[in-house]
Scaffold this active site. Structure first.
Site, PDB file in Angstrom:
ATOM      1  N   MET A 192       0.824  -1.169   0.102  1.00 30.49           N
ATOM      2  CA  MET A 192      -0.017   0.101  -0.067  1.00 30.49           C
ATOM      3  C   MET A 192       0.971   1.254   0.028  1.00 30.49           C
ATOM      4  O   MET A 192       0.576   2.377   0.341  1.00 30.49           O
ATOM      5  CB  MET A 192      -0.967   0.069   1.114  1.00 30.49           C
ATOM      6  CG  MET A 192      -1.849  -1.132   1.170  1.00 30.49           C
ATOM      7  SD  MET A 192      -3.434  -0.969   2.187  1.00 30.49           S
ATOM      8  CE  MET A 192      -2.701  -0.443   3.884  1.00 30.49           C
ATOM      9  N   GLY A 193       2.259   1.207  -0.420  1.00 29.49           N
ATOM     10  CA  GLY A 193       2.997   2.119  -0.221  1.00 29.49           C
ATOM     11  C   GLY A 193       3.852   2.453   0.760  1.00 29.49           C
ATOM     12  O   GLY A 193       3.632   1.614   1.796  1.00 29.49           O
ATOM     13  N   GLY A 234      10.973  -3.244   5.632  1.00 29.03           N
ATOM     14  CA  GLY A 234      10.360  -4.488   5.433  1.00 29.03           C
ATOM     15  C   GLY A 234       9.753  -4.948   3.978  1.00 29.03           C
ATOM     16  O   GLY A 234       9.811  -6.073   3.563  1.00 29.03           O
ATOM     17  N   HIS A 235       9.166  -3.831   3.227  1.00 24.93           N
ATOM     18  CA  HIS A 235       8.855  -4.140   1.983  1.00 24.93           C
ATOM     19  C   HIS A 235       9.995  -4.534   1.050  1.00 24.93           C
ATOM     20  O   HIS A 235       9.975  -5.333   0.251  1.00 24.93           O
ATOM     21  CB  HIS A 235       7.976  -2.922   1.372  1.00 24.93           C
ATOM     22  CG  HIS A 235       7.022  -2.538   2.224  1.00 24.93           C
ATOM     23  ND1 HIS A 235       6.717  -1.390   2.853  1.00 24.93           N
ATOM     24  CD2 HIS A 235       5.446  -2.974   1.898  1.00 24.93           C
ATOM     25  CE1 HIS A 235       5.433  -1.167   3.367  1.00 24.93           C
ATOM     26  NE2 HIS A 235       4.740  -2.173   2.710  1.00 24.93           N
ATOM     27  N   GLN A 261     -10.165  -2.588   2.975  1.00 28.06           N
ATOM     28  CA  GLN A 261      -9.713  -3.274   4.201  1.00 28.06           C
ATOM     29  C   GLN A 261      -9.658  -2.307   5.533  1.00 28.06           C
ATOM     30  O   GLN A 261      -8.930  -2.584   6.617  1.00 28.06           O
ATOM     31  CB  GLN A 261      -8.289  -4.018   4.050  1.00 28.06           C
ATOM     32  CG  GLN A 261      -7.061  -2.979   3.630  1.00 28.06           C
ATOM     33  CD  GLN A 261      -5.894  -3.714   3.156  1.00 28.06           C
ATOM     34  OE1 GLN A 261      -6.015  -4.575   2.335  1.00 28.06           O
ATOM     35  NE2 GLN A 261      -4.875  -3.515   3.914  1.00 28.06           N
ATOM     36  N   ASP A 308       2.204  -9.880   9.173  1.00 31.97           N
ATOM     37  CA  ASP A 308       1.032 -10.065   9.092  1.00 31.97           C
ATOM     38  C   ASP A 308       0.844 -11.529   8.496  1.00 31.97           C
ATOM     39  O   ASP A 308       0.311 -12.062   7.662  1.00 31.97           O
ATOM     40  CB  ASP A 308       0.393  -9.299   7.687  1.00 31.97           C
ATOM     41  CG  ASP A 308       0.769  -7.973   7.679  1.00 31.97           C
ATOM     42  OD1 ASP A 308       0.161  -7.343   8.806  1.00 31.97           O
ATOM     43  OD2 ASP A 308       1.558  -7.323   7.155  1.00 31.97           O
ATOM     44  N   GLN A 339      -2.649 -12.868   7.617  1.00 33.76           N
ATOM     45  CA  GLN A 339      -3.156 -12.683   6.312  1.00 33.76           C
ATOM     46  C   GLN A 339      -2.464 -13.595   5.329  1.00 33.76           C
ATOM     47  O   GLN A 339      -3.056 -13.875   4.132  1.00 33.76           O
ATOM     48  CB  GLN A 339      -2.767 -11.030   6.128  1.00 33.76           C
ATOM     49  CG  GLN A 339      -2.756 -10.653   4.671  1.00 33.76           C
ATOM     50  CD  GLN A 339      -1.965  -9.141   4.452  1.00 33.76           C
ATOM     51  OE1 GLN A 339      -2.952  -8.344   4.880  1.00 33.76           O
ATOM     52  NE2 GLN A 339      -1.108  -8.932   3.910  1.00 33.76           N
ATOM     53  N   SER A 399       4.488   0.896   8.074  1.00 36.62           N
ATOM     54  CA  SER A 399       4.078   2.029   7.513  1.00 36.62           C
ATOM     55  C   SER A 399       3.408   2.958   8.621  1.00 36.62           C
ATOM     56  O   SER A 399       3.760   4.044   8.613  1.00 36.62           O
ATOM     57  CB  SER A 399       3.272   2.087   6.359  1.00 36.62           C
ATOM     58  OG  SER A 399       3.781   1.231   5.242  1.00 36.62           O
ATOM     59  N   ARG A 400       2.632   2.358   9.430  1.00 38.23           N
ATOM     60  CA  ARG A 400       2.096   3.057  10.276  1.00 38.23           C
ATOM     61  C   ARG A 400       3.013   3.299  11.699  1.00 38.23           C
ATOM     62  O   ARG A 400       2.865   4.354  12.388  1.00 38.23           O
ATOM     63  CB  ARG A 400       0.830   2.046  11.161  1.00 38.23           C
ATOM     64  CG  ARG A 400      -0.459   2.113  10.202  1.00 38.23           C
ATOM     65  CD  ARG A 400      -1.458   1.569  10.805  1.00 38.23           C
ATOM     66  NE  ARG A 400      -2.612   1.448  10.146  1.00 38.23           N
ATOM     67  CZ  ARG A 400      -3.176   0.570   9.220  1.00 38.23           C
ATOM     68  NH1 ARG A 400      -2.450  -0.446   9.036  1.00 38.23           N
ATOM     69  NH2 ARG A 400      -4.227   0.651   8.370  1.00 38.23           N
TER      70      ARG A 400
END
Length: 344
Positions: free
Chosen positions: A43-44, A49-50, A74, A186, A189, A227-228
């Site tokens: 989600m950008g 991590g990405h 979501q 996640d 998920q 990201s958060r």
């Protein structure tokens, strides 16, 4: 280089595709050339991590595709869709900097692999029938993996996995990856998506080609990258590693033969100790535990409170938790048992 429409897109050395039709034209060529395609869905607001997922894909595939799409389905109506960090120019720069060199003895010499394409769809492209954050108002086709989305994260975010399953099914259909990569942070998920692939008989990717990569962490604090984390204040960053510390305390207790209930109590004790310390120091940061739980990895059912390691099933157990630090919700997990059966 931007083969697709979108006059407001930033310049990038990576081809950007904003429509399924434009991307599929590119994908058709990869099929014809018998090249493998690795896929990382994001989600950008990319972080290490990405990038660990992208690097894994670069090492294992001829081509690598990254999607950037903030998925409305979501996010519950009260969640942070509008304020979710969007950093497209920086994301493209970070992706452009990644490479992997494949040695070759052929006359052509070594091959340098870089991100091959970015799929950057609009909301109407992904949801032709429209989309609302309110599930009651939604129309169109949605995907639900029944029986596996109400535990763990699903208990706190009841519509989350429906939104994830729907958007990832769409992305798999559009991208048609050979292999897809998801992070252990996640874990529920990722395991749900493996089951989705199996239940829907997907070939791109099949469940064996959905790989779960270990969680990327801050090297100093072991905080799981997210990201958060950008929402955290300076003081919030100081206490954010508490969740990891709590889970490790529970892990130690489990390995020493404690019951599930005792393990959870150890984790809560760590969090309460930090809360007391923060309060005594007069630090302006609020901490609230959402949950700490142990679940079977095959069906996510909760481990009995009096169960011990010696009595657990042969399947690995997921020790997971969620902690609010001010308005930022942090999640993390540890695999108890043979993690190699889950983690790539």
């Amino acid at each position: 280089m931007m083969p697709s429409s979108g006059s407001q897109l930033p310049q990038s050395s990576i081809p950007i595709y904003t429509t399924v039709a434009a991307y599929r034209e590119w994908r058709r060529k990869a099929f014809q050339e018998h090249k493998t395609v690795g896929f990382v869905a994001t989600m950008g607001a990319l972080h290490d991590g990405h990038i660990s997922l992208v690097k894994r894909s670069l090492t294992e595939n001829d081509l690598t595709v990254v999607s950037i799409f903030v998925n409305p389905a979501q996010f519950a109506p009260h969640e942070d869709l509008a304020t979710y960090p969007r950093t497209l120019p920086q994301d493209l720069d970070v992706l452009s900097a990644q490479s992997f060199t494949v040695s070759s003895r052929s006359a052509e010499g070594s091959v340098v692999r870089k991100t091959s394409a970015v799929f950057l769809p609009t909301v109407p492209e992904m949801y032709p029938s429209g989309i609302s954050q309110d599930t009651v108002m939604q129309k169109g086709t949605f995907v639900e993996v029944k029986g596996y989305g109400h535990q763990m994260e699903g208990q706190s975010r009841p519509t989350f996995f429906r939104g994830v399953a729907t958007v990832v099914t769409k992305l798999f259909n559009a991208i048609e990856p050979t292999t897809a990569y998801f992070g252990q942070k996640d874990i529920q998920q990722a395991l749900i998506l493996k089951r989705l692939s199996k239940d829907l008989l997907l070939s791109h990717p099949d469940p064996d080609h959905i790989k779960i990569v270990p969680t990327a962490r801050d090297p100093m604090t072991e905080l799981a990258l997210s990201s958060r984390n950008a929402y955290l204040t300076k003081e919030g960053h100081k206490v954010a590693p508490t969740l990891r510390e709590a889970l490790k305390a529970a892990q130690t207790a489990w390995e020493q033969g404690a019951t599930k209930a005792e393990c959870v109590a150890k984790a809560i004790e760590v969090i309460e100790h930090t809360k007391a310390r923060v309060a005594s120091e007069g630090t302006e940061v609020l901490m609230r535990l959402d949950y700490v739980e142990l679940n079977n990895s095959d069906d996510f059912e909760i481990i009995d409170a009096q169960s011990r390691k010696s009595e657990a099933s042969l399947s690995p157990v997921i020790l997971s938790g969620a902690l609010w630090v001010d308005k930022t919700r942090l999640i993390d997990n540890i695999i108890l048992g043979d993690a190699t059966s889950i983690i790539a």
